[in-house]
Design an enzyme around this catalytic site. Sequence first.
Site, PDB file in Angstrom:
ATOM      1  N   SER A 130      15.185  28.962 -17.014  1.00  0.00           N
ATOM      2  CA  SER A 130      14.920  27.663 -17.618  1.00  0.00           C
ATOM      3  C   SER A 130      15.291  27.673 -19.094  1.00  0.00           C
ATOM      4  CB  SER A 130      13.448  27.295 -17.463  1.00  0.00           C
ATOM      5  OG  SER A 130      13.196  26.092 -18.140  1.00  0.00           O
ATOM      6  N   LYS A 184      10.504  28.207 -10.188  1.00  0.00           N
ATOM      7  CA  LYS A 184      11.403  27.432 -11.066  1.00  0.00           C
ATOM      8  C   LYS A 184      11.459  25.979 -10.600  1.00  0.00           C
ATOM      9  CE  LYS A 184      14.618  26.368 -14.079  1.00  0.00           C
ATOM     10  NZ  LYS A 184      15.660  25.564 -13.585  1.00  0.00           N
ATOM     11  N   HIS A 187       8.316  24.337 -11.690  1.00  0.00           N
ATOM     12  CA  HIS A 187       8.453  24.136 -13.139  1.00  0.00           C
ATOM     13  C   HIS A 187       9.223  22.834 -13.415  1.00  0.00           C
ATOM     14  CE1 HIS A 187      11.140  24.268 -16.616  1.00  0.00           C
ATOM     15  NE2 HIS A 187      10.191  24.918 -17.256  1.00  0.00           N
ATOM     16  N   ASN A 188      10.340  22.668 -12.721  1.00  0.00           N
ATOM     17  CA  ASN A 188      11.140  21.451 -12.932  1.00  0.00           C
ATOM     18  C   ASN A 188      10.384  20.210 -12.483  1.00  0.00           C
ATOM     19  OD1 ASN A 188      13.052  23.355 -13.603  1.00  0.00           O
ATOM     20  ND2 ASN A 188      14.727  22.239 -12.650  1.00  0.00           N
ATOM     21  N   GLU A 191       8.029  19.343 -15.059  1.00  0.00           N
ATOM     22  CA  GLU A 191       8.815  18.751 -16.165  1.00  0.00           C
ATOM     23  C   GLU A 191       9.043  17.250 -15.901  1.00  0.00           C
ATOM     24  OE1 GLU A 191      12.387  21.107 -17.036  1.00  0.00           O
ATOM     25  OE2 GLU A 191      13.498  19.221 -17.102  1.00  0.00           O
TER      26      GLU A 191
HETATM   27  P1  NBP Z   1      28.048  24.438 -13.082  1.00  0.00           P
HETATM   28  O1  NBP Z   1      26.855  24.202 -12.233  1.00  0.00           O
HETATM   29  O2  NBP Z   1      28.769  23.291 -13.670  1.00  0.00           O
HETATM   30  O3  NBP Z   1      29.103  25.322 -12.235  1.00  0.00           O
HETATM   31  C1  NBP Z   1      30.338  25.683 -12.774  1.00  0.00           C
HETATM   32  C2  NBP Z   1      30.653  27.118 -12.429  1.00  0.00           C
HETATM   33  O4  NBP Z   1      30.692  27.302 -10.994  1.00  0.00           O
HETATM   34  C3  NBP Z   1      32.039  27.510 -12.941  1.00  0.00           C
HETATM   35  O5  NBP Z   1      31.999  28.853 -13.357  1.00  0.00           O
HETATM   36  C4  NBP Z   1      32.900  27.321 -11.701  1.00  0.00           C
HETATM   37  O6  NBP Z   1      34.100  28.054 -11.717  1.00  0.00           O
HETATM   38  C5  NBP Z   1      31.969  27.867 -10.657  1.00  0.00           C
HETATM   39  N1  NBP Z   1      32.355  27.554  -9.273  1.00  0.00           N
HETATM   40  C6  NBP Z   1      32.336  26.374  -8.600  1.00  0.00           C
HETATM   41 BR1  NBP Z   1      31.928  24.763  -9.334  1.00  0.00          BR
HETATM   42  N2  NBP Z   1      32.737  26.474  -7.332  1.00  0.00           N
HETATM   43  C7  NBP Z   1      33.031  27.779  -7.166  1.00  0.00           C
HETATM   44  C8  NBP Z   1      33.494  28.532  -6.069  1.00  0.00           C
HETATM   45  N3  NBP Z   1      33.702  27.962  -4.879  1.00  0.00           N
HETATM   46  N4  NBP Z   1      33.707  29.850  -6.241  1.00  0.00           N
HETATM   47  C9  NBP Z   1      33.504  30.432  -7.437  1.00  0.00           C
HETATM   48  N5  NBP Z   1      33.029  29.780  -8.525  1.00  0.00           N
HETATM   49  C10 NBP Z   1      32.802  28.463  -8.398  1.00  0.00           C
HETATM   50  O7  NBP Z   1      27.701  25.456 -14.269  1.00  0.00           O
HETATM   51  P2  NBP Z   1      26.418  25.517 -15.236  1.00  0.00           P
HETATM   52  O8  NBP Z   1      26.029  24.184 -15.766  1.00  0.00           O
HETATM   53  O9  NBP Z   1      26.730  26.625 -16.188  1.00  0.00           O
HETATM   54  O10 NBP Z   1      25.237  25.980 -14.269  1.00  0.00           O
HETATM   55  C11 NBP Z   1      25.280  27.194 -13.541  1.00  0.00           C
HETATM   56  C12 NBP Z   1      24.043  27.297 -12.686  1.00  0.00           C
HETATM   57  O11 NBP Z   1      22.902  27.317 -13.528  1.00  0.00           O
HETATM   58  C13 NBP Z   1      23.844  26.119 -11.731  1.00  0.00           C
HETATM   59  O12 NBP Z   1      23.296  26.590 -10.532  1.00  0.00           O
HETATM   60  C14 NBP Z   1      22.853  25.249 -12.448  1.00  0.00           C
HETATM   61  O13 NBP Z   1      22.091  24.441 -11.568  1.00  0.00           O
HETATM   62  C15 NBP Z   1      21.995  26.290 -13.124  1.00  0.00           C
HETATM   63  N6  NBP Z   1      21.276  25.830 -14.303  1.00  0.00           N
HETATM   64  C16 NBP Z   1      21.856  24.993 -15.180  1.00  0.00           C
HETATM   65  C17 NBP Z   1      21.151  24.567 -16.310  1.00  0.00           C
HETATM   66  C18 NBP Z   1      21.809  23.671 -17.313  1.00  0.00           C
HETATM   67  O14 NBP Z   1      21.110  23.244 -18.245  1.00  0.00           O
HETATM   68  N7  NBP Z   1      23.102  23.386 -17.196  1.00  0.00           N
HETATM   69  C19 NBP Z   1      19.853  25.025 -16.524  1.00  0.00           C
HETATM   70  C20 NBP Z   1      19.292  25.904 -15.625  1.00  0.00           C
HETATM   71  C21 NBP Z   1      20.011  26.301 -14.511  1.00  0.00           C
HETATM   72  P3  NBP Z   1      35.435  27.396 -12.353  1.00  0.00           P
HETATM   73  O15 NBP Z   1      35.311  27.588 -13.814  1.00  0.00           O
HETATM   74  O16 NBP Z   1      36.531  28.209 -11.753  1.00  0.00           O
HETATM   75  O17 NBP Z   1      35.481  25.952 -11.937  1.00  0.00           O
END
Ligand code: NBP
Length: 477
Positions: A130, A184, A187-188, A191
């Site tokens: 988180s 988690k 938690h959400n 939130e």
């Molecule tokens: P995203 O959720 O936007 O995912 C993008 C990533 O997934 C990129 O590295 C992309 O690779 C990869 N990807 C996808 Br899309 N399809 C794929 C596949 N078939 N094979 C391999 N890689 C693949 O990224 P994020 O916002 O950094 O979040 C990552 C995780 O963390 C998610 O599960 C999200 O729910 C969680 N999370 C996010 C937050 C937040 O605030 N953003 C907070 C807490 C948790 P590419 O670059 O090649 O397209």
Amino acid sequence: MADLAQIGVSGLAVMGRNLARNLARNGFSVALHNRTSARTKSLVAEHGDEGTFVPTETLEEFVAALERPRRVVVMVKAGAPTDAVIDELVPLLDEGDIVIDCGNAHFADTRRREAALRERGLHFVGAGVSGGEEGALLGPSIMPGGSAESYRTLGPMFEKIAAQVDGTPCCVHVGPDGAGHFVKMVHNGIEYADMQLIAEAYDLLRDGLGATPAELARIFAEWNSGDLESFLIEITAEVLGHTDAASGSAFVDVVLDQAEQKGTGRWTVQTALDLGVPVTGIAEATFARALSAHPEQREAARAALPGPSAAVPVEDRDAFVDDVRKALYASKVVAYAQGYDQMAAASAEYGWDIDLGAMATIWRGGCIIRARFLDRIKDAYATERPASLLVAPYFRDAVAEGQEAWRRVVAHAARAGIPTPGFSSALAYYDALRAERLPAALIQGMRDYFGAHTYKRVDREGAFHTLWGGDRSEVDG
Ligand code: NBP
């Protein structure tokens, strides 16, 4: 051959990139991989001086760059992408290696993946992370599930990169398989409830008092120095105090009033329904967002449905502000009490043995619901597990102290036509929980009447049925 990296991160969008940087800044060597290698290259080009990174292009190279047992963090989009990466990764790994999914997976998926990898002699850790982008970089709250054995090697690293509050890391082993992702998710959900309650407090003061956003920014900033002190109250003051540069209006007035969601609130409610735990605060918050997102229906209702016939004046502004503060606090206690009930129920259902007090400890920093309040929850669970957070002495007294104000606020909202689903349902929950008798008895009577579902009696053991269509005598059920 170059030294092997201590941990690897695959998936370098905002979250993975910042988590990898956090690990490197804390002295761990980090192997990097992303499906599209441009992300790997840009991380090294922009932040390569922050620590030891080992960039790789293929998963084979990535796995070969890791010391054993390997620790592989997967930080990709939740759902099918996570399965795709795991499927590709698993044949390359060796017994005892650890795959850590730090994405927002549904806990049922985590249970499924953990069981499948265990069959192959691998550890699978579903870890809730988180704190968003900034938390991942500067210190998130981390909620790892999986085996105790995997935590022994992974825990010290995660505890080092997590947020620290009073010298305690915001990371603890939550429990086996999907426990981390479950916590988690709750938690959400909490939130969502917290944000809805703050939004209702804002609406009551804006509509009920006619206070301006700037005045409200000051009120929330003041609240942030008391019992309500929290990240969400702090940013509420910031958002309300912000002026839109393009129009010169208060920022809050130029934002479309339709709330979006990514789905973890919905998961929390769906899961709570399955477990039979009332999480009315989270449910109302989730439904309030859904309602806001139906502009056509709202438009039709605005034109057709009358509100109260006369304005309901507030006689003492300062007293009303204080009432709303107390109502917010009491409603917030209810939302947390319900979320804690849900974690307790899942812990019993799945045999997770979650230490509920420890969850409050690891939410004190690095996450969106961080708040002074959590120290009180930690204390409430320090010696025993209360039947509800509401009956723990500190919260019992705090809510008792605020309950008259809470009732005045809910009554005012109803009379003035200000929607407060969070405040109102929280008060209804409080009153239902403390009621001597509930009308559930009448429901049982009706169920027995139309479906012969039977009922229990207050005065003797057993199940009974009344012959409603006959002479109305009672028989054993
Ligand atoms: P995203 O959720 O936007 O995912 C993008 C990533 O997934 C990129 O590295 C992309 O690779 C990869 N990807 C996808 Br899309 N399809 C794929 C596949 N078939 N094979 C391999 N890689 C693949 O990224 P994020 O916002 O950094 O979040 C990552 C995780 O963390 C998610 O599960 C999200 O729910 C969680 N999370 C996010 C937050 C937040 O605030 N953003 C907070 C807490 C948790 P590419 O670059 O090649 O397209």
